[in-house]
Design an enzyme around this catalytic site. Structure first.
Site, PDB file in Angstrom:
ATOM      1  N   PHE A  76       1.012  -1.100  -0.012  1.00 21.17           N
ATOM      2  CA  PHE A  76       0.095  -0.043  -0.051  1.00 21.17           C
ATOM      3  C   PHE A  76       0.911   1.393   0.226  1.00 21.17           C
ATOM      4  CE2 PHE A  76      -2.396   3.431   1.456  1.00 21.17           C
ATOM      5  CZ  PHE A  76      -3.615   3.622   0.557  1.00 21.17           C
TER       6      PHE A  76
ATOM      7  N   ASP B  42       9.445   2.964   1.784  1.00 19.35           N
ATOM      8  CA  ASP B  42       8.352   3.945   2.098  1.00 19.35           C
ATOM      9  C   ASP B  42       8.031   3.840   3.516  1.00 19.35           C
ATOM     10  OD1 ASP B  42       5.832   4.897   2.609  1.00 19.35           O
ATOM     11  OD2 ASP B  42       4.748   3.912   0.967  1.00 19.35           O
TER      12      ASP B  42
ATOM     13  N   LYS C  63       2.717  11.610   7.048  1.00 19.95           N
ATOM     14  CA  LYS C  63       1.881  11.380   8.003  1.00 19.95           C
ATOM     15  C   LYS C  63       2.336  12.113   9.364  1.00 19.95           C
ATOM     16  CE  LYS C  63      -0.025   6.719   6.635  1.00 19.95           C
ATOM     17  NZ  LYS C  63      -1.416   6.770   6.678  1.00 19.95           N
TER      18      LYS C  63
HETATM   19  C1  LIG Z   1       3.054   2.974   3.685  1.00 22.02           C
HETATM   20  C2  LIG Z   1       2.320   4.142   3.172  1.00 22.02           C
HETATM   21  N1  LIG Z   1       2.481   4.703   2.059  1.00 22.02           N
HETATM   22  C3  LIG Z   1       1.738   5.791   1.582  1.00 22.02           C
HETATM   23  C4  LIG Z   1       0.486   6.016   2.037  1.00 22.02           C
HETATM   24  C5  LIG Z   1      -0.275   7.102   1.377  1.00 22.02           C
HETATM   25  O1  LIG Z   1      -0.263   8.363   2.419  1.00 22.02           O
HETATM   26  P1  LIG Z   1      -1.378   9.364   2.050  1.00 22.02           P
HETATM   27  O2  LIG Z   1      -2.669   8.802   2.552  1.00 22.02           O
HETATM   28  O3  LIG Z   1      -1.021  10.623   2.721  1.00 22.02           O
HETATM   29  O4  LIG Z   1      -1.216   9.807   0.551  1.00 22.02           O
HETATM   30  C6  LIG Z   1       0.159   5.411   3.103  1.00 22.02           C
HETATM   31  C7  LIG Z   1      -1.219   5.806   3.760  1.00 22.02           C
HETATM   32  O5  LIG Z   1      -1.577   5.088   4.451  1.00 22.02           O
HETATM   33  C8  LIG Z   1       1.049   4.274   3.564  1.00 22.02           C
HETATM   34  O6  LIG Z   1       0.542   3.698   4.782  1.00 22.02           O
END
Ligand SMILES: Cc1ncc(COP(=O)(O)O)c(C=O)c1O
Length: 399
Positions: A141, A226, A255
């Protein structure tokens, strides 16, 4: 109808139906707690998907935000502002990165990294134009944009949104040999979550990332981690990569970079990768704005100065031990690292969502993920007493 029923009905009438929230309408937050419109208090065990690591409405982040909002909020990057350089300096000192690119959402940080590594592949690695490949993992994700969902393996996230962006190769998460087999001359990068959060807090086998790091180095492949969910203290370390003793070439954070006050994300990198982006090739009106920078600076300061990362480590271990001591025949697995925890239920238990509703009634907010898993990720300021209380509520709910 009371106020919350009215608000829920209005949301359902006017809002796009792209979320299925628990029906609790929150109006206030402080530390680990949030309150609904009826005045009922809850222990927040989601932390807005780990964006509120510092606790709700942290007073020092709030003060920085209010002060900056009264002075200067947005200049765009057409001009400079007097906060960005400080954020760069503080992030570089904390993480050891050489180049930083600020964006807003997590997905934007992911997109930025994809653009940068593709360009790096063509200009530095010498991959033929249009042939760049990025290795990603099954059940990943990384966000919701079109390129990102193009390499999702979740039918809900992906189906119906084609045509899809090409150039991604999907391998099983945690399988270093499958990763090795996927590398070819056109591989510019690997994009991986250190722990798969949305997939249900999936922790790879020990040594996986050490091997992935070796393979990336040996094959001149940029390793992008990530850490948007795992980073900034969530797993008991500043970055989850530290658990494996490795360093990514590119790290994505978001976040908790703002403590939940404002969307702020960043791509952290060595000079070679982000160095390929030249004026006009990437940007964002709000990315790097002074309000975001001031908020992020305060969010990082309280995270490190108030012992939150260490607390995540000790309270995480304590919480995990407590969850593991619960005797319940509907629990299939309990796992976690730091304060990123999950209780996976047996499929016969009938789905995690009903247990999240039962926990809500007891004053604990948690979110089901992928049908059978209850994810637990409270703010990193949680105390032992609050963990004890949470464990007892969970125990009563699942036994
Ligand atoms: C590992 C990871 N990458 C990217 C994202 C995407 O972030 P955003 O919702 O701020 O676009 C999330 C969101 O839950 C995430 O958990």
């Amino acid at each position: 109808m009371n106020i919350s029923s009215n608000l829920i009905a209005t949301e359902q009438r006017l809002g796009a139906n792209n979320y299925k929230p628990l029906d609790v309408v929150l109006t206030r937050g402080e530390g680990v707690h949030v309150w609904d419109t009826d005045g009922k208090r809850y222990l927040d065990c989601l932390s807005a998907y780990s964006a509120v690591n510092q606790g709700h409405c942290h007073p020092k982040i709030l003060a920085a935000m209010v002060e900056q909002a009264g002075r200067l909020t947005l200049t765009s990057r057409a001009f400079r502002n007097d906060q960005l350089a400080y954020l760069y300096e503080e992030l570089a000192a904390l993480t050891g990165s050489h180049k930083i690119l600020p964006m807003n959402s997590g997905a934007e940080a992911v997109e930025t990294a994809i653009k940068a590594v593709r360009k790096w592949g063509y200009e530095v690695k010498g991959v033929p134009e249009g042939q760049a490949e990025i290795i990603v993992c099954a059940n990943n994700f990384h966000g919701r944009t079109l390129s990102i969902i193009s390499f999702s393996t979740d039918p809900d996230a992906r189906a119906g949104f084609g045509p899809y962006t090409p150039g991604f190769r999907i391998v099983p998460f945690g399988d270093a040999e499958a990763f090795a087999a996927a590398i070819n001359a056109n591989t510019v990068a690997a994009l991986i979550e250190p722990i798969q959060g949305e997939a249900g807090v999936i922790i790879p086998p020990a040594g996986y990332f050490t091997r992935v790091r070796e393979l990336c180095t040996a094959n001149n492949v940029t390793l992008i981690l990530d850490e948007i969910q795992t980073g900034l203290g969530r797993t008991g370390k500043l970055l989850a990569e530290e658990h494996e003793g490795i360093e990514a070439d590119v790290t994505l954070i978001g976040k908790a970079l703002s403590g939940g006050f404002y969307p702020v994300s960043a791509v952290l990198s060595n000079s070679e990768v982000l160095g390929v982006l030249k004026p006009g090739q990437h940007g964002s009106t709000f990315g790097g704005n002074p309000l975001a920078c001031a908020v992020a600076r305060a969010a990082l300061k309280v995270l490190t100065e108030e012992g939150m990362i260490e607390n995540a480590e000790t309270m995480g271990a304590y919480f995990l031990e407590g969850l593991r001591s619960i005797r319940s025949n509907i629990v299939r697995d309990v796992r976690g690292r730091g304060l990123m925890l999950a209780v996976e239920l047996e499929p016969e238990a009938g789905g995690a969502r009903q247990y999240c509703y039962a926990l809500k009634d007891r004053g604990l907010l948690a979110k089901d993920t992928h049908d059978h898993t209850i994810r637990l990720a409270p703010p990193l300021v949680i105390t032992r007493q609050q963990v004890d209380w949470a464990i007892s509520q969970i125990e009563k709910t699942i036994t």
